[in-house]
Enzyme design. Structure first.
Site, PDB file in Angstrom:
ATOM      1  N   GLU A   1     -94.195  39.455  63.788  1.00 14.02           N
ATOM      2  CA  GLU A   1     -92.975  39.154  63.017  1.00 14.02           C
ATOM      3  C   GLU A   1     -92.286  37.828  63.348  1.00 14.02           C
ATOM      4  O   GLU A   1     -91.084  37.792  63.596  1.00 14.02           O
ATOM      5  CB  GLU A   1     -91.967  40.309  63.188  1.00 14.02           C
TER       6      GLU A   1
ATOM      7  N   GLU B   1     -99.342  49.471  59.928  1.00 16.42           N
ATOM      8  CA  GLU B   1     -98.215  50.394  60.171  1.00 16.42           C
ATOM      9  C   GLU B   1     -97.809  51.106  58.885  1.00 16.42           C
ATOM     10  O   GLU B   1     -96.622  51.255  58.571  1.00 16.42           O
ATOM     11  CB  GLU B   1     -97.008  49.620  60.735  1.00 16.42           C
TER      12      GLU B   1
HETATM   13  C1  XIL Z   1     -90.722  50.772  65.822  1.00 16.12           C
HETATM   14  C2  XIL Z   1     -90.954  52.152  66.397  1.00 16.12           C
HETATM   15  O1  XIL Z   1     -91.567  52.945  65.425  1.00 16.12           O
HETATM   16  C3  XIL Z   1     -89.649  52.765  66.827  1.00 16.12           C
HETATM   17  O2  XIL Z   1     -89.862  53.986  67.507  1.00 16.12           O
HETATM   18  C4  XIL Z   1     -88.884  51.805  67.734  1.00 16.12           C
HETATM   19  O3  XIL Z   1     -87.621  52.333  68.027  1.00 16.12           O
HETATM   20  C5  XIL Z   1     -88.745  50.456  67.071  1.00 16.12           C
HETATM   21  O4  XIL Z   1     -90.022  49.960  66.709  1.00 16.12           O
HETATM   22  N1  XIL Z   1     -92.583  46.870  63.161  1.00 16.12           N
HETATM   23  C6  XIL Z   1     -93.336  47.005  64.303  1.00 16.12           C
HETATM   24  C7  XIL Z   1     -93.247  48.234  65.107  1.00 16.12           C
HETATM   25  O5  XIL Z   1     -94.160  46.126  64.590  1.00 16.12           O
HETATM   26  O6  XIL Z   1     -93.444  48.006  66.466  1.00 16.12           O
HETATM   27  C8  XIL Z   1     -91.934  48.939  64.886  1.00 16.12           C
HETATM   28  O7  XIL Z   1     -91.981  50.179  65.571  1.00 16.12           O
HETATM   29  C9  XIL Z   1     -91.683  49.127  63.414  1.00 16.12           C
HETATM   30  C10 XIL Z   1     -91.602  47.802  62.709  1.00 16.12           C
END
Ligand code: XIL
Length: 336
Positions: A146, A250
């Site tokens: 990101e 994701e």
């Molecule tokens: C999120 C997790 O799912 C949560 O449990 C945590 O509190 C915050 O991070 N993008 C990403 C992930 O790359 O690492 C994130 O995961 C969601 C958004």
């Protein structure tokens, strides 16, 4: 004689149809989930679905900076290792997430002070300790996560502010520590954000021109039922054109993105979600075989989704398994 033939037929039917078909067998690329080690150990249904349904495992949180490197001179790999052990015991591929991000950064890193050289040493040490620890165990890493804003500019973070060219350096350092790992740049929300998408494509070109090892693009795919099909297909194609390996890293499809407290997961929403899942799988399946790293869901069932916890959105149902860990009807659609 008749009963014998009948018996044989019943037996054959059981052999071929006795097992419910699995997505992981239907698609010839890995189907993954991010997981939480506490749920693996405390919740049998969670554990069973994780074991039976998925062929790739990502740590939802436990390989991130804040968790593996809580103090300057202390690493804590205990929970990440638990995930690795679970994955190995069940012969799953492991995907590493993530080496460099602006969220879930430990306090000591955010408060770090020093000149450019000191910052570089600090980040290099972090990346290489973690990558070496998991070397030979993870197939790939989301090296940098990101880095760009929607307008395509570099996100202002402790990394971009203190380390010039930190993205390229991070890939280089990760590669030195684990030369066999497939190295990804991972980001979200490229659809409908042409400047963000272009910034990522420019990054890939720039790294390749400088011989910096980057092998894959992670599209997080935190999308929702209103995400536009043409925009999704467009960013998938643009990403694939780089020739890099593509990971839908994701995936979840929100049905209640505006967090309506009166929301009901009704047929219309279910159908829209189903069509979106079908589009995503179809687009992924059409990628060249050698670019298919896999599709990873962001956790296992609706009740485990970060959209409920992190965004405090109790009426959200973004995954393939419902609150009781039962396959939703969408699952069987994806089998066909
Ligand atoms: C999120 C997790 O799912 C949560 O449990 C945590 O509190 C915050 O991070 N993008 C990403 C992930 O790359 O690492 C994130 O995961 C969601 C958004």
């Amino acid at each position: 004689m008749k009963t014998l033939i009948f018996g044989i037929l019943v037996g054959l039917t059981h052999i071929s149809y006795g097992q419910a078909p699995y997505l992981k067998d239907r698609y010839n690329f890995p189907i993954g989930a991010s997981i939480n080690p506490r749920l693996v150990s405390e919740n049998n249904a969670y554990r069973n679905v994780a074991i039976t349904e998925f062929t790739s495992i990502t740590a939802e949180n436990h390989m991130k900076m804040m968790l593996v490197h809580p103090e300057a001179n202390r690493f804590d790999f205990s929970k990440g290792d638990e995930i690795v052990t679970f994955a190995k015991d069940h012969k799953k591929r492991i995907h590493g997430h993530t080496l460099v991000w602006h969220n879930q950064v430990p306090k000591w890193m955010n408060e770090f002070s020093g000149d450019t050289q000191a910052w570089e040493n600090m980040l290099k040490n972090h990346i290489q300790e973690v990558a070496r620890h998991y070397k030979g165990q993870v197939a790939g890493w989301d090296v940098v996560n990101e880095s760009f804003l929607d307008d395509g500019s570099l996100r202002p973070t402790v990394w971009s502010k203190n380390i010039p060219d930190y993205i390229a350096k991070s890939f280089q350092w990760a590669h030195e520590a684990d030369p066999n790992a497939i190295l990804f740049y991972n980001d979200y929300g490229q659809d409908g954000k042409p400047k963000k998408m272009q910034a990522i494509l420019n990054l890939v070109k720039d790294l390749q021109a400088r011989n910096i090892p980057i092998h894959g693009l992670g599209l997080q795919m935190h999308i929702n039922i209103n995400s536009k099909n043409d925009e999704l297909v467009n960013v998938i194609n643009q990403s694939a054109k780089t020739g890099l390996t593509i990971h839908f890293s994701e995936l979840d499809i929100a049905v209640n993105p505006k967090n309506d407290s009166m929301f009901v997961y009704h047929e219309t929403a279910k159908k829209a979600q189903q069509e979106k899942f079908e589009l995503v799988f179809k687009a992924y399946q059409e990628l060249p075989k050698h670019q298919q790293y896999g599709i990873t869901f962001w956790n296992v069932s609706d009740r485990d989704s970060w959209l409920r916890g992190y965004f405090k959105r109790p009426k959200e149902y973004p995954l393939l398994f419902d609150d009781t860990y039962t396959r939703k009807p969408i699952y069987s659609k994806l089998l066909n």
